[in-house]
Design an enzyme around this catalytic site. Structure first.
Site, PDB file in Angstrom:
ATOM      1  N   THR A  53       0.860  -1.171   0.000  1.00  0.00           N
ATOM      2  CA  THR A  53       0.000   0.000   0.000  1.00  0.00           C
ATOM      3  C   THR A  53       0.890   1.213   0.000  1.00  0.00           C
ATOM      4  OG1 THR A  53      -1.790  -1.033   1.194  1.00  0.00           O
ATOM      5  CG2 THR A  53      -1.609   1.334   1.407  1.00  0.00           C
ATOM      6  N   SER A  77       3.030 -16.374   7.188  1.00  0.00           N
ATOM      7  CA  SER A  77       3.349 -17.085   8.436  1.00  0.00           C
ATOM      8  C   SER A  77       3.285 -16.102   9.593  1.00  0.00           C
ATOM      9  CB  SER A  77       4.746 -17.699   8.352  1.00  0.00           C
ATOM     10  OG  SER A  77       5.685 -16.681   8.108  1.00  0.00           O
TER      11      SER A  77
END
Lengths: 411, 411
Positions: free
Chosen positions: B202, B411
């Site tokens: 972003t 993860s």
């Protein structure tokens, strides 16, 4: 170009299929030394008089000299009593080669016309390989006599091998149907496998059938089926200057298939199978992915979303990592420009409902989606929930293999 | 998440620049533990009453709750006597989080309004990070009191660091101009396309100036400059659901810059510098590439061609391989859909004329172009030769690093 030593893990398990002979078509190949050493690189297909030839080509505005020549010839029959020929070389695409590119096409088609005693306008030539280097057309014209002597109806697999570039396996497919109690056969070959995107690909496809049909009738079927097959695959969103599909119908079966839906479906089966094989041999591909978009306001929007997902580097790298990363699918829907409503969006990986109504589904267990992602053949399904139009496209993942193949300095 | 341990080789050599204070703006940061441990992850900027706030946001149709909230507030001034605040967190993008996402925005903006004694409509919040997980907004609202106590005019570099995700360096830029004998200052920070696996990068950008200008006047300048800066960069063609740019003009210098071209140019300099820094920190980037397209029939076509080149995986991998592969540039021109004529096309790598009139330039020596490709900062220039419109965009190469960062399982 990087050496490709390993066959794609997605290659058909049985190897090249046993393709039936198509009455009225003969093949020959030769190692002409266009660019590669120690392999065949020119293919000749001779097609009997009375056949219909249809085709589809790249829409690139920088398309190659042979593509422009094929497009100009399609639909023309100068002499009813004469057949047709396809002359195809790998190693050099004769694209962006200016005036000498046009001269190379003229030299090849004229020489083939002389050798085979056919009108020049019945000779189609295609080239695939490096862009911007003069095609050593003398190597091809010098080989035509020997090529013509080798023509035989059972050499379609040789033809499939001669047109390969970075392909890791030769691509063939066939299908039959029975019409009025008589079997009609369709058999085809293709090469891929980088620069694959809609509006075709770095892709050459040759399909043959013993069905009897007018050129206009065949062209209509080919154009229609092309949209749902070769124009619905993408490896990397890049579009070749040379993509060509040629389909020849010899009529040798005597079965008239004009406007016949059974035949069109059979032709479509072969086209889709070859299109899928091109994706399965996409550069560096380790996953074959079907992207199915439903619930769009119209077909154009459905396709926009499907292609946005299929071409997203972030979606493709997630697939390579076997990660059911639905956030990236949401992103790709959002950037597509299609009408979408975040809070009506549903997403499935395989049969696992991942997201609905703008958020993770309450039933979602990531281990289920992760299990789906470990397969070779994946499905990503999106329901936009704003209409009833749909579109399906096929792609592969984006891996280190793609970088290895394409980031290597030309040599 | 893939560990990013190395700073981009394209990072500015001097490190974070010494940014001037902007009168009327104060910053604070805190380690609120939104997702990351051991680093700051929330930034508060407080802006004096009388300031004008303008912005630009992602056009994604699946944009996040905070983006929608910012867009609804832009241009509204509920109370002339009250200032504004930006509350920005990294670690969680609050995107595709349904109703709880909207509630999180309401909770944060209400709490900030209470803490700072400002109207809720004067509070802008932005979030960047993991998608589809509820934002733990309590961690942010709990931190507001301490954050507000830490506000200081000299903490903009702290702010730049708090909004980083996997950016490999904090991004800042400033420029000044003199108008009527008085100096006006613009300073800004950005975070970019470092990546939070599994989610999209972003871009967040905050720019501050002591110029005096109406909201409408500032918005017009921001929207216009945005097209030639942040909307003209691409790392991988993927578009975030959260991209936000906010610009605040405090007026503290007393210099009226309404419709002032000198000021707009100065603002543009900072915007372009920050946009370039985002590209220089593109995932896996080793080359910064300017794509300049000239001679198009109109600006839309020029941009189509520039973006087609900048987003082509084959062009980007060739750049990674330091290969002046102009054939792939031809391909990207051809697939763009823009009006082009193969035989009027000219291509330069740096100052080296590679191709003209549909073929390799007679003056072309590949070693010259290859030498250009070895640099960090590259130029690919294309003259379509069919008009006079132009467009410039910036991108980076596509490398193994991109795959490493993005193909890693979450993860």
């Amino acid at each position: 170009m990087a050496k490709i030593t390993k066959v794609s893990p997605l290659a058909p398990k049985g190897g090249f299929p046993a393709l039936p002979q198509i009455d009225g078509v003969r093949f020959s190949t030769i190692a002409a030394g266009v660019r590669y050493a120690g392999r065949t690189d020119v293919m000749l297909a001779e097609i009997d008089a009375g056949s219909a030839v249809a085709g589809a080509f790249t829409r690139s505005s920088t398309r190659s000299a042979p593509v422009l020549d094929c497009q100009a010839k399609l639909g023309r029959v100068e002499d009813d009593a004469k057949g047709f020929a396809f002359v195809v070389n790998s190693g050099n695409s004769n694209a962006f080669t200016g005036r000498v590119g046009v001269e190379a096409v003229e030299a090849i088609t004229s020489a083939a016309a002389n050798t085979l005693n056919l009108p020049v306008s019945h000779i189609y030539t295609c080239s695939t390989g490096v862009i911007g280097e003069p095609l050593p057309h003398g190597k091809i014209t010098d080989a035509l006599s020997e090529l013509s002597q080798g023509l035989a109806p059972d050499r379609i697999e040789d033809a499939a091998r001669a047109i390969m570039t970075t392909d890791t396996f030769p691509k063939g497919s066939c299908a039959t149907c029975e019409i009025g109690g008589i079997e009609v056969t369709v058999a085809g070959i293709a090469k891929g496998s980088g620069m694959i995107a809609p509006d075709m690909a770095t892709m050459l496809v040759y399909i043959f059938t013993d069905a009897k049909i007018s050129q206009a009738g065949l062209q209509a079927m080919v154009s229609k089926q092309n949209e749902a097959t070769f124009n619905s695959i993408t490896v990397d969103s890049d579009t070749s200057t040379s993509d060509s599909l040629l389909v020849a119908a010899t009529g040798a079966s005597g079965v008239d298939v004009e406007d016949n839906e059974t035949f069109e479906r059979t032709l479509g089966v072969v086209m889709k199978d070859l299109a899928h094989q091109v994706v399965r041999d996409g550069e560096g591909a380790t996953k074959f992915v079907e992207i199915r978009v439903e619930g769009a306001v119209d077909a154009g929007d459905a396709r926009k979303v499907a292609m946005s997902i299929a071409n997203s580097p972030l979606v493709k790298t997630a697939i390579a990592g076997e990660d059911p990363n639905w956030g990236r699918v949401v992103m790709a829907v959002g950037k597509s420009g299609a009408h979408a409503d975040r809070d009506r969006l549903s997403i499935w990986f395989g049969n696992v409902l991942v997201a609905e109504n703008g958020w993770v589904s309450p039933s979602y267990v990531e281990a289920d989606a992760a299990a789906h992602m470990k397969g070779d053949d994946l499905l990503i399904r999106v329901d936009l929930g704003v209409g009833s139009a749909e579109s399906t496209v096929w792609t592969c993942d984006l891996t280190h293999g793609y970088i290895d193949i394409n980031a290597d300095y030309r040599s």
